[in-house]
Each structure stands twice: as C-alpha cells, then as structure tokens.
Design a protein around this motif. Structure first.
Motif, PDB file in Angstrom:
ATOM      1  N   GLU A  48       0.755  -1.166   0.156  1.00 57.72           N
ATOM      2  CA  GLU A  48       0.087  -0.077   0.009  1.00 57.72           C
ATOM      3  C   GLU A  48       0.765   1.202   0.094  1.00 57.72           C
ATOM      4  O   GLU A  48       0.492   2.309  -0.707  1.00 57.72           O
ATOM      5  N   THR A  49       1.901   1.434   0.840  1.00 60.81           N
ATOM      6  CA  THR A  49       2.740   2.643   1.078  1.00 60.81           C
ATOM      7  C   THR A  49       3.966   2.540   0.555  1.00 60.81           C
ATOM      8  O   THR A  49       4.547   3.362   0.188  1.00 60.81           O
ATOM      9  N   HIS A  69      -2.711  -1.998   6.404  1.00 63.30           N
ATOM     10  CA  HIS A  69      -2.914  -2.881   5.313  1.00 63.30           C
ATOM     11  C   HIS A  69      -2.747  -4.388   5.582  1.00 63.30           C
ATOM     12  O   HIS A  69      -1.780  -4.685   6.346  1.00 63.30           O
ATOM     13  N   LYS A 240     -10.600  -3.206   4.265  1.00 65.91           N
ATOM     14  CA  LYS A 240     -10.186  -2.803   2.884  1.00 65.91           C
ATOM     15  C   LYS A 240     -10.216  -4.113   1.787  1.00 65.91           C
ATOM     16  O   LYS A 240      -9.390  -4.068   0.936  1.00 65.91           O
TER      17      LYS A 240
END
Length: 304
Positions: A48-49, A69, A240
């Motif tokens: 994600e990052t 995440h 998510k």
C-alpha cells in the motif's frame, strides 16, 4: 600509532557490520547463509505505502503493516492465528482427478498444480483445520490466494464438502476464510459445478442446526462470492478487502460510469448491508468466539 589506527578502523568496521544486531537482538542467528549473512527476505515492502518493514515485526503484527494494510497470508498461518494457542488438527483434503479435461495452456495444468503445491505446501486452494476458537470446537476452512489465485476447482469443492461433513459429524460450527479470484478455468464446467455442490453442503450444515460463518478476505470475487461466500449466517470481513462478483473495470465499461473509490471494499459493503462487520485480523478470533458461542447457545438449550 599505526597499530592503534588499524585497531580503530577494524572496530568501526565491526560496528557497521553489526548494526542489525543492535536494532534487533538475535537477528544474526544462523539462517543457513554462509558467513552469517542476513537472509534476502528480511525486509518486506508494504503493497500500500511502499514502506520497507522488518519481517519479524510484520510477523508479530500478523502481517498487518503499520498503515493498517492487511497482507495476504497462507492457510497454515491463518489456521495458527485463528485457533486458541495456535493448536489445531489438520484434516486432509480429498484426492481428486488432476487435469480431467486435458486443458491446453501455455503451461500444462499439471505443472501449474505441482508448482502451486511446492509454493504453498497445500494440496489445493483450500485447507481444513479443527480446533477451538475461544473455547468453542470449530471446523475452519481457509482459502489460499497464493494457490492459483485461490481458484475454485474440483479439489477445493471436495475439500469444502468434506469440511461440511466433518462439522456435522463433530457437531461443530463451520467457519470459512475466503480468498479467491473465482472458478478455475482449467477445469471448465467441472469447476462451476462446485458452486452448486458447496451450496448443498452449506444446507446440510444448517439443516443440522449448526452455524456457518464467513470471513471475507482480500480478494473474494467471481463464482466464490456467488456461492458459499454469501451463504453465511454471519459475514465478517477484513479491512479494505476487495469483495465483488465482476471486476471494477468491467462494471465501469458496462454502465459507462465511474464508480466510487471505495466501491467493492469491505467498508463500502458494510454501509450497504451486504456484510455484517469489518474486523481487524487481531480482532477476528475473539469476534468469532463471541458469535459462535451465541449461535451455539440455542442448540445447547435444545439438546438439554
């Protein structure tokens, strides 16, 4: 003077070499590497990052990154963190005919199966465990996305049916953690038949008065969502997680509209009543325990 300078240089070199030891005691344990070298996978990149995360810290956090995440995990890890004390009985999956259609592909289907088995250590995309969740004996199925995208084929279908039969025989609830891209194309119509077979198996569990609880993880799509993934008494989901039948791009091209950014995410579906609750990976065992205790309470009263 020269000797002193040499000693100082050597000391600095040792200090530089040992910075990981200071960061985390024991990091330089024997990993089978020559010369005590650290393994190549010591750091994991957050999808994600992009942040690099120290692997032991990520494992301790149940493969949830600092940003929240939830990374995908395999069947063995999922079963271990779900059952009390990580203790469970592994139930063998049934053996089915391989490549029943002689499916032509860039790579033989049997080779794909062999590679997936080597990579995951599982017979197929589903695995079964029996143990206690918050003290409640439970049969748990885990779908592993790393095994050919968690695809539903004959092997997975037979595993699901066996898990349902085990739940009825042991008079225990059935829980499944779903993660799949849908039906397995290499088995054609035979894979689609597993949607109906798994639905009948769920009906047998419910006819026995036993709970069937679904935990949706990233991703749960296609024919899996259209069958056993949406038949639970209770539906939980990890944060998510992508949950939907058709892909986002296919839907946008069909309706000629841009969908909301959170479309098909678990939080979006909770708001619209498709699933009951989003729970973090660390919360799930306790949440499941409360749900199973409540759902089995009525059965205990009837038995009395």
């Amino acid at each position: 003077m020269a000797d002193s300078k040499t000693d100082k240089t050597a000391r600095h070199a040792r200090e530089r070499k040992g910075w990981l030891t200071r960061l985390r005691p024991g990091v330089r344990r024997d990993n089978g590497q020559k010369g005590g070298e650290t393994p190549e996978n010591l750091w994991v990149k957050c999808p994600e990052t992009g942040e690099m995360i120290y692997r032991p810290d990520l494992e301790a956090a149940l493969w949830v990154t600092p940003s929240g995440h939830h990374m995908r995990i395999g069947a063995a890890a999922r079963l271990r963190i779900t059952f009390d004390g990580g203790q469970f009985e592994k139930i063998a999956s049934p053996v089915v005919v391989e490549d029943p259609l002689g499916f032509p592909d860039e790579r033989p289907y049997k080779e794909r199966l062999a590679a997936a088995r080597r990579a995951t250590g599982e017979q197929d995309s589903m695995a079964i465990g029996f143990g206690k969740i918050a003290g409640q004996p439970t049969v748990v199925i885990v779908q592993d996305f790393a095994f050919m995208g968690g695809s539903l084929g004959m092997g997975a279908g037979e595993t699901f049916v066996k898990a349902a039969q085990e739940a009825v025989a042991r008079q225990a609830p059935l829980v499944i953690f779903t993660a799949s891209g849908g039906a397995r194309m290499q088995e054609g119509t035979l894979s689609l038949m597993q949607m109906a077979r798994s639905t009948l198996a769920v009906n047998e569990v419910k006819a026995a008065g036993l709970p069937y609880v679904v935990v949706l993880t990233d991703p749960t799509t296609g024919g899996v969502l259209a069958s056993y993934a949406m038949l639970g008494d209770i539906h939980l989901a990890e944060p998510k997680a992508t949950i939907g039948f058709s892909g986002r791009r296919v839907i946008e091209q069909t309706i000629r509209e841009t969908l909301p950014a959170a479309f098909q995410k678990s939080e979006f579906l909770v708001e619209r009543g498709m699933i009951d609750r989003v729970a973090t990976r660390a919360e799930i065992p306790a949440v499941l325990g409360n749900i199973l205790e409540t759902l089995m309470m009525g059965r205990a009263r009837r038995a009395a």
